[in-house]
Write a protein that holds these residues in place. Sequence first.
Motif, PDB file in Angstrom:
ATOM      1  N   MET A  25       0.833  -1.121   0.060  1.00  0.00           N
ATOM      2  CA  MET A  25       0.144   0.007   0.070  1.00  0.00           C
ATOM      3  C   MET A  25       0.695   1.209  -0.085  1.00  0.00           C
ATOM      4  O   MET A  25       0.543   2.284  -0.629  1.00  0.00           O
ATOM      5  CB  MET A  25      -0.949  -0.040   1.365  1.00  0.00           C
ATOM      6  N   ASN A  26       1.926   1.145   0.658  1.00  0.00           N
ATOM      7  CA  ASN A  26       3.128   2.337   0.575  1.00  0.00           C
ATOM      8  C   ASN A  26       3.260   2.736  -0.815  1.00  0.00           C
ATOM      9  O   ASN A  26       3.695   3.896  -1.046  1.00  0.00           O
ATOM     10  CB  ASN A  26       4.166   2.077   1.579  1.00  0.00           C
ATOM     11  N   LEU A  27       3.101   1.709  -1.606  1.00  0.00           N
ATOM     12  CA  LEU A  27       4.167   2.005  -3.022  1.00  0.00           C
ATOM     13  C   LEU A  27       3.093   2.902  -3.788  1.00  0.00           C
ATOM     14  O   LEU A  27       3.482   3.865  -4.415  1.00  0.00           O
ATOM     15  CB  LEU A  27       4.009   0.593  -3.810  1.00  0.00           C
TER      16      LEU A  27
ATOM     17  N   ALA B  30       4.607  26.564 -16.177  1.00  0.00           N
ATOM     18  CA  ALA B  30       5.269  27.274 -15.201  1.00  0.00           C
ATOM     19  C   ALA B  30       4.197  27.306 -13.872  1.00  0.00           C
ATOM     20  O   ALA B  30       4.811  26.995 -12.717  1.00  0.00           O
ATOM     21  CB  ALA B  30       5.730  28.613 -15.616  1.00  0.00           C
ATOM     22  N   GLY B  31       3.067  27.529 -14.108  1.00  0.00           N
ATOM     23  CA  GLY B  31       2.172  27.760 -13.058  1.00  0.00           C
ATOM     24  C   GLY B  31       1.930  26.452 -12.460  1.00  0.00           C
ATOM     25  O   GLY B  31       1.933  26.311 -11.197  1.00  0.00           O
ATOM     26  N   TYR B  32       1.909  25.483 -13.294  1.00  0.00           N
ATOM     27  CA  TYR B  32       1.554  23.916 -12.671  1.00  0.00           C
ATOM     28  C   TYR B  32       2.776  23.694 -11.839  1.00  0.00           C
ATOM     29  O   TYR B  32       2.750  23.090 -10.709  1.00  0.00           O
ATOM     30  CB  TYR B  32       1.434  23.073 -13.716  1.00  0.00           C
ATOM     31  N   CYS B  33       4.092  23.925 -12.195  1.00  0.00           N
ATOM     32  CA  CYS B  33       5.260  23.678 -11.589  1.00  0.00           C
ATOM     33  C   CYS B  33       5.248  24.250  -9.989  1.00  0.00           C
ATOM     34  O   CYS B  33       5.676  23.711  -9.085  1.00  0.00           O
ATOM     35  CB  CYS B  33       6.571  23.971 -12.323  1.00  0.00           C
ATOM     36  N   LEU B  34       4.886  25.673 -10.157  1.00  0.00           N
ATOM     37  CA  LEU B  34       4.945  26.484  -8.795  1.00  0.00           C
ATOM     38  C   LEU B  34       3.951  25.772  -7.987  1.00  0.00           C
ATOM     39  O   LEU B  34       4.026  25.513  -6.639  1.00  0.00           O
ATOM     40  CB  LEU B  34       4.414  27.731  -8.964  1.00  0.00           C
ATOM     41  N   GLY B  35       2.775  25.375  -8.283  1.00  0.00           N
ATOM     42  CA  GLY B  35       1.632  24.754  -7.488  1.00  0.00           C
ATOM     43  C   GLY B  35       2.186  23.186  -6.945  1.00  0.00           C
ATOM     44  O   GLY B  35       1.941  22.925  -5.807  1.00  0.00           O
ATOM     45  N   TRP B  36       2.995  22.550  -8.047  1.00  0.00           N
ATOM     46  CA  TRP B  36       3.485  21.296  -7.482  1.00  0.00           C
ATOM     47  C   TRP B  36       4.545  21.383  -6.374  1.00  0.00           C
ATOM     48  O   TRP B  36       4.594  20.619  -5.400  1.00  0.00           O
ATOM     49  CB  TRP B  36       3.936  20.541  -8.688  1.00  0.00           C
ATOM     50  N   ILE B  37       5.401  22.531  -6.647  1.00  0.00           N
ATOM     51  CA  ILE B  37       6.481  22.679  -5.475  1.00  0.00           C
ATOM     52  C   ILE B  37       5.873  23.132  -4.149  1.00  0.00           C
ATOM     53  O   ILE B  37       6.317  22.782  -3.142  1.00  0.00           O
ATOM     54  CB  ILE B  37       7.372  23.755  -6.001  1.00  0.00           C
TER      55      ILE B  37
ATOM     56  N   TYR C 241       4.941   9.925  -3.856  1.00  0.00           N
ATOM     57  CA  TYR C 241       4.802  11.024  -4.696  1.00  0.00           C
ATOM     58  C   TYR C 241       5.857  11.085  -5.592  1.00  0.00           C
ATOM     59  O   TYR C 241       5.595  11.800  -6.671  1.00  0.00           O
ATOM     60  CB  TYR C 241       4.632  12.289  -3.634  1.00  0.00           C
ATOM     61  N   TRP C 242       6.875  10.392  -5.430  1.00  0.00           N
ATOM     62  CA  TRP C 242       7.889  10.434  -6.595  1.00  0.00           C
ATOM     63  C   TRP C 242       7.701   9.760  -7.756  1.00  0.00           C
ATOM     64  O   TRP C 242       7.617  10.220  -8.878  1.00  0.00           O
ATOM     65  CB  TRP C 242       9.008   9.629  -6.001  1.00  0.00           C
ATOM     66  N   TYR C 243       6.617   8.796  -7.703  1.00  0.00           N
ATOM     67  CA  TYR C 243       6.211   7.882  -8.792  1.00  0.00           C
ATOM     68  C   TYR C 243       5.005   9.050  -9.449  1.00  0.00           C
ATOM     69  O   TYR C 243       5.030   9.049 -10.642  1.00  0.00           O
ATOM     70  CB  TYR C 243       5.551   6.831  -8.577  1.00  0.00           C
ATOM     71  N   TYR C 244       4.312   9.505  -8.520  1.00  0.00           N
ATOM     72  CA  TYR C 244       3.437  10.768  -9.341  1.00  0.00           C
ATOM     73  C   TYR C 244       3.924  11.829 -10.060  1.00  0.00           C
ATOM     74  O   TYR C 244       3.643  12.108 -11.049  1.00  0.00           O
ATOM     75  CB  TYR C 244       2.516  11.457  -8.395  1.00  0.00           C
ATOM     76  N   SER C 245       5.271  12.032  -9.580  1.00  0.00           N
ATOM     77  CA  SER C 245       6.047  13.316 -10.040  1.00  0.00           C
ATOM     78  C   SER C 245       6.614  12.899 -11.541  1.00  0.00           C
ATOM     79  O   SER C 245       6.635  13.358 -12.213  1.00  0.00           O
ATOM     80  CB  SER C 245       6.962  13.766  -9.163  1.00  0.00           C
ATOM     81  N   ILE C 246       7.122  11.776 -11.469  1.00  0.00           N
ATOM     82  CA  ILE C 246       7.660  10.973 -12.535  1.00  0.00           C
ATOM     83  C   ILE C 246       6.664  10.795 -13.605  1.00  0.00           C
ATOM     84  O   ILE C 246       7.014  11.358 -14.907  1.00  0.00           O
ATOM     85  CB  ILE C 246       8.631   9.650 -12.461  1.00  0.00           C
ATOM     86  N   GLY C 247       5.309  10.224 -13.436  1.00  0.00           N
ATOM     87  CA  GLY C 247       4.520  10.198 -14.382  1.00  0.00           C
ATOM     88  C   GLY C 247       3.924  11.491 -14.828  1.00  0.00           C
ATOM     89  O   GLY C 247       3.515  11.819 -16.105  1.00  0.00           O
ATOM     90  N   LEU C 248       3.840  12.601 -13.877  1.00  0.00           N
ATOM     91  CA  LEU C 248       3.449  13.708 -14.495  1.00  0.00           C
ATOM     92  C   LEU C 248       4.352  14.412 -15.328  1.00  0.00           C
ATOM     93  O   LEU C 248       4.010  15.242 -16.159  1.00  0.00           O
ATOM     94  CB  LEU C 248       2.969  14.756 -13.387  1.00  0.00           C
ATOM     95  N   ALA C 249       5.662  14.186 -14.995  1.00  0.00           N
ATOM     96  CA  ALA C 249       6.837  14.766 -15.843  1.00  0.00           C
ATOM     97  C   ALA C 249       6.612  14.049 -17.226  1.00  0.00           C
ATOM     98  O   ALA C 249       7.060  15.012 -18.291  1.00  0.00           O
ATOM     99  CB  ALA C 249       8.024  14.520 -15.410  1.00  0.00           C
ATOM    100  N   VAL C 250       6.521  13.113 -17.377  1.00  0.00           N
ATOM    101  CA  VAL C 250       6.496  12.408 -18.630  1.00  0.00           C
ATOM    102  C   VAL C 250       5.332  12.684 -19.296  1.00  0.00           C
ATOM    103  O   VAL C 250       5.261  13.350 -20.603  1.00  0.00           O
ATOM    104  CB  VAL C 250       6.418  10.906 -18.423  1.00  0.00           C
ATOM    105  N   ALA C 251       4.098  12.923 -18.742  1.00  0.00           N
ATOM    106  CA  ALA C 251       2.939  13.521 -19.196  1.00  0.00           C
ATOM    107  C   ALA C 251       3.195  14.954 -19.781  1.00  0.00           C
ATOM    108  O   ALA C 251       2.784  15.288 -21.014  1.00  0.00           O
ATOM    109  CB  ALA C 251       1.735  13.387 -18.441  1.00  0.00           C
ATOM    110  N   TRP C 252       3.609  15.798 -19.100  1.00  0.00           N
ATOM    111  CA  TRP C 252       3.909  17.213 -19.507  1.00  0.00           C
ATOM    112  C   TRP C 252       4.858  17.126 -20.622  1.00  0.00           C
ATOM    113  O   TRP C 252       4.806  17.872 -21.549  1.00  0.00           O
ATOM    114  CB  TRP C 252       4.422  17.745 -18.410  1.00  0.00           C
ATOM    115  N   ALA C 253       5.807  16.240 -20.633  1.00  0.00           N
ATOM    116  CA  ALA C 253       6.862  16.287 -21.786  1.00  0.00           C
ATOM    117  C   ALA C 253       6.183  15.872 -23.085  1.00  0.00           C
ATOM    118  O   ALA C 253       6.459  16.415 -23.963  1.00  0.00           O
ATOM    119  CB  ALA C 253       8.093  15.216 -21.349  1.00  0.00           C
ATOM    120  N   ILE C 254       5.293  14.948 -23.013  1.00  0.00           N
ATOM    121  CA  ILE C 254       4.610  14.821 -24.431  1.00  0.00           C
ATOM    122  C   ILE C 254       3.802  15.552 -24.717  1.00  0.00           C
ATOM    123  O   ILE C 254       3.615  16.016 -25.891  1.00  0.00           O
ATOM    124  CB  ILE C 254       3.673  13.468 -24.023  1.00  0.00           C
TER     125      ILE C 254
END
Length: 69
Positions: free
Chosen positions: A1-3, A41-48, A7-20
């Motif tokens: 369940m911890n997997l 840029a606004g999305y990145c500020l919110g994620w940070i 949030y690192w997996y979410y971050s990587i998935g979202l980075a791939v989606a944004w790159a596409i």
Amino acid sequence: MNLRRNYWYYSIGLAVAWAIVLSVVFAIRPDRAQTFLYIFAGYCLGWISTTIARYVYPPPKRWTSGGRI
């Protein structure tokens, strides 16, 4: 369940989606690329800010202990 709560997996998935998305926008509509970069840029500020909030205010122990209440 911890997997699933990592949030690192979410971050990587979202980075791939944004790159596409950004690569498609740059390829198809380069005249609109600046608008999408502002949105990104606004999305990145919110994620940070949410990442900082997760470290400052961690979840209650009952969610992280794995046991029942």
